[in-house]
Structure formats: C-alpha cells, structure tokens
Write a protein that holds these residues in place. Structure first.
Motif, PDB file in Angstrom:
ATOM      1  N   PRO A  22       0.846  -1.151  -0.082  1.00  0.00           N
ATOM      2  CA  PRO A  22       0.105   0.092  -0.182  1.00  0.00           C
ATOM      3  C   PRO A  22       0.668   1.210  -0.045  1.00  0.00           C
ATOM      4  O   PRO A  22       0.419   2.158  -0.720  1.00  0.00           O
ATOM      5  N   LEU A  23       1.948   1.391   0.557  1.00  0.00           N
ATOM      6  CA  LEU A  23       2.767   2.399   0.600  1.00  0.00           C
ATOM      7  C   LEU A  23       3.517   2.710  -0.582  1.00  0.00           C
ATOM      8  O   LEU A  23       3.496   3.708  -1.237  1.00  0.00           O
ATOM      9  N   PHE A  24       4.059   1.629  -1.425  1.00  0.00           N
ATOM     10  CA  PHE A  24       4.414   1.770  -2.586  1.00  0.00           C
ATOM     11  C   PHE A  24       3.372   2.302  -3.550  1.00  0.00           C
ATOM     12  O   PHE A  24       3.324   3.438  -4.341  1.00  0.00           O
ATOM     13  N   LEU A  25       1.980   1.616  -3.595  1.00  0.00           N
ATOM     14  CA  LEU A  25       0.952   2.223  -4.357  1.00  0.00           C
ATOM     15  C   LEU A  25       0.503   3.457  -4.074  1.00  0.00           C
ATOM     16  O   LEU A  25      -0.227   4.247  -4.633  1.00  0.00           O
ATOM     17  N   HIS A  26       0.832   4.168  -2.761  1.00  0.00           N
ATOM     18  CA  HIS A  26       0.616   5.516  -2.340  1.00  0.00           C
ATOM     19  C   HIS A  26       1.375   6.366  -3.338  1.00  0.00           C
ATOM     20  O   HIS A  26       1.016   7.587  -3.595  1.00  0.00           O
ATOM     21  N   PHE A  27       2.556   6.120  -3.408  1.00  0.00           N
ATOM     22  CA  PHE A  27       3.696   6.994  -3.838  1.00  0.00           C
ATOM     23  C   PHE A  27       3.805   6.798  -5.482  1.00  0.00           C
ATOM     24  O   PHE A  27       4.463   7.444  -6.333  1.00  0.00           O
ATOM     25  N   TYR A  28       3.219   5.810  -6.306  1.00  0.00           N
ATOM     26  CA  TYR A  28       3.359   5.519  -7.596  1.00  0.00           C
ATOM     27  C   TYR A  28       1.943   5.126  -8.405  1.00  0.00           C
ATOM     28  O   TYR A  28       1.092   4.736  -7.516  1.00  0.00           O
ATOM     29  N   LYS A  29       1.764   5.455  -9.398  1.00  0.00           N
ATOM     30  CA  LYS A  29       0.445   5.046 -10.284  1.00  0.00           C
ATOM     31  C   LYS A  29       1.128   4.309 -11.432  1.00  0.00           C
ATOM     32  O   LYS A  29       2.109   4.576 -11.743  1.00  0.00           O
ATOM     33  N   THR A  30       0.131   3.694 -12.086  1.00  0.00           N
ATOM     34  CA  THR A  30       0.523   3.124 -13.303  1.00  0.00           C
ATOM     35  C   THR A  30      -0.087   3.811 -14.349  1.00  0.00           C
ATOM     36  O   THR A  30      -1.097   4.628 -14.442  1.00  0.00           O
ATOM     37  N   GLN A  31       0.587   3.709 -15.610  1.00  0.00           N
ATOM     38  CA  GLN A  31       0.401   4.384 -16.834  1.00  0.00           C
ATOM     39  C   GLN A  31       0.558   3.344 -17.958  1.00  0.00           C
ATOM     40  O   GLN A  31       1.731   3.163 -18.326  1.00  0.00           O
ATOM     41  N   PRO A  32      -0.501   2.608 -18.512  1.00  0.00           N
ATOM     42  CA  PRO A  32      -0.395   1.801 -19.578  1.00  0.00           C
ATOM     43  C   PRO A  32       0.019   2.765 -20.821  1.00  0.00           C
ATOM     44  O   PRO A  32      -0.322   3.704 -21.081  1.00  0.00           O
ATOM     45  N   THR A  33       1.167   2.163 -21.695  1.00  0.00           N
ATOM     46  CA  THR A  33       1.466   2.700 -22.867  1.00  0.00           C
ATOM     47  C   THR A  33       0.892   1.635 -23.968  1.00  0.00           C
ATOM     48  O   THR A  33       1.508   0.698 -24.257  1.00  0.00           O
ATOM     49  N   LEU A  34      -0.241   2.242 -24.623  1.00  0.00           N
ATOM     50  CA  LEU A  34      -1.093   1.355 -25.404  1.00  0.00           C
ATOM     51  C   LEU A  34      -0.026   1.400 -26.928  1.00  0.00           C
ATOM     52  O   LEU A  34      -0.135   0.212 -27.459  1.00  0.00           O
ATOM     53  N   THR A  35       0.627   2.135 -27.249  1.00  0.00           N
ATOM     54  CA  THR A  35       1.300   1.967 -28.399  1.00  0.00           C
ATOM     55  C   THR A  35       2.644   1.387 -28.183  1.00  0.00           C
ATOM     56  O   THR A  35       3.097   0.630 -29.223  1.00  0.00           O
ATOM     57  N   LYS A  36       3.345   1.015 -26.915  1.00  0.00           N
ATOM     58  CA  LYS A  36       4.329   0.314 -26.707  1.00  0.00           C
ATOM     59  C   LYS A  36       3.880  -0.972 -26.091  1.00  0.00           C
ATOM     60  O   LYS A  36       4.649  -2.323 -26.237  1.00  0.00           O
ATOM     61  N   GLY A  37       2.672  -1.262 -25.466  1.00  0.00           N
ATOM     62  CA  GLY A  37       2.373  -2.239 -24.973  1.00  0.00           C
ATOM     63  C   GLY A  37       2.975  -2.748 -23.623  1.00  0.00           C
ATOM     64  O   GLY A  37       2.965  -4.007 -23.132  1.00  0.00           O
ATOM     65  N   TRP A  38       3.368  -1.891 -22.907  1.00  0.00           N
ATOM     66  CA  TRP A  38       3.631  -2.011 -21.448  1.00  0.00           C
ATOM     67  C   TRP A  38       3.023  -1.133 -20.321  1.00  0.00           C
ATOM     68  O   TRP A  38       2.721  -0.189 -20.912  1.00  0.00           O
TER      69      TRP A  38
END
Length: 122
Positions: free
Chosen positions: A2-18
């Motif tokens: 939970p602490l890690f997820l407090h400091f970071y969000k995810t951003q999908p890169t649709l053109t790259k696939g990751w």
C-alpha cells in the motif's frame, strides 16, 4: 505494497504494450536504468504472500487488475492516504521525510550490510 501504491500510479502505454510506474505523490526512487536492459525479451514471476492477497484480489478472490497480458490494462491511481492503516500511515510519515529520487544502486547494495538500518539512513 500500500505504501508503494501511495507513491506510484500506473500508466499503460498502449502504443508500446507495457505499463509504467510513475511517481504520483513523491518520487521516492531515481530510475534504475539497469532494470531496463532486455526487459522486453524476458519475464519475471511475482509471488504474492498471504498477507498481500487483499491488495491483489477482492473479497470474492477475483483479481483487482489483470494478472495476464492484456492489450488494454487499466491505469491504477495512487492510493489515498486515508486508505492506509494506522501503522502504514506512521511509516508514511517517515518516508515523506526522505529526499526525492533516492539512487537505487547504493540502496540495493545496502541489503548486504549487517547493519541495514544504519547503512540505509547513513
């Protein structure tokens, strides 16, 4: 987690696939460039300890996000501080005092030190 997820969000890169992790509330760590080398040609395994299942699976044991390859992974916003437990909030107070963008290579090397706490905070 939970602490890690407090400091970071995810951003999908649709053109790259990751999916990338981006600093949200504060960038705790500097980029660890060695981790990028060859990442597209390999895989890694994630083990979820019993105590961490609640962050990955819902009450009906369904994954909260895909645990498989998908073309359209959903973005994950950072966890709000009010979602943290009292113990996690106490740890968050300490983490907020750390400088931004801590270099990872020396931090990882601290794992070999007998006095881990002294090496990290020193």
């Amino acid at each position: 987690m939970p602490l890690f997820l407090h400091f970071y969000k995810t951003q999908p890169t649709l053109t790259k696939g990751w999916v990338s992790f981006l600093g949200a509330n504060k960038s705790l760590f500097d980029l660890y460039l060695a981790s990028y080398k060859g990442f597209k040609t390999g895989f890694f395994k994630v083990l979820i300890p019993a105590r961490g299942r609640k962050f990955i699976f819902d009450e009906e044991d369904r994954p909260k996000f895909p645990l498989y390859w998908t073309q359209m992974p959903p973005p994950v916003d950072p966890w709000a501080e009010d979602r943290l437990t009292p113990i996690e909030r106490a740890d968050l107070v300490v983490l907020k005092t750390l400088p931004d963008k801590i270099p990872l290579r020396p931090l990882i090397q601290c794992l070999r030190c007998p006095d881990l706490s002294g090496a990290v905070y020193g």
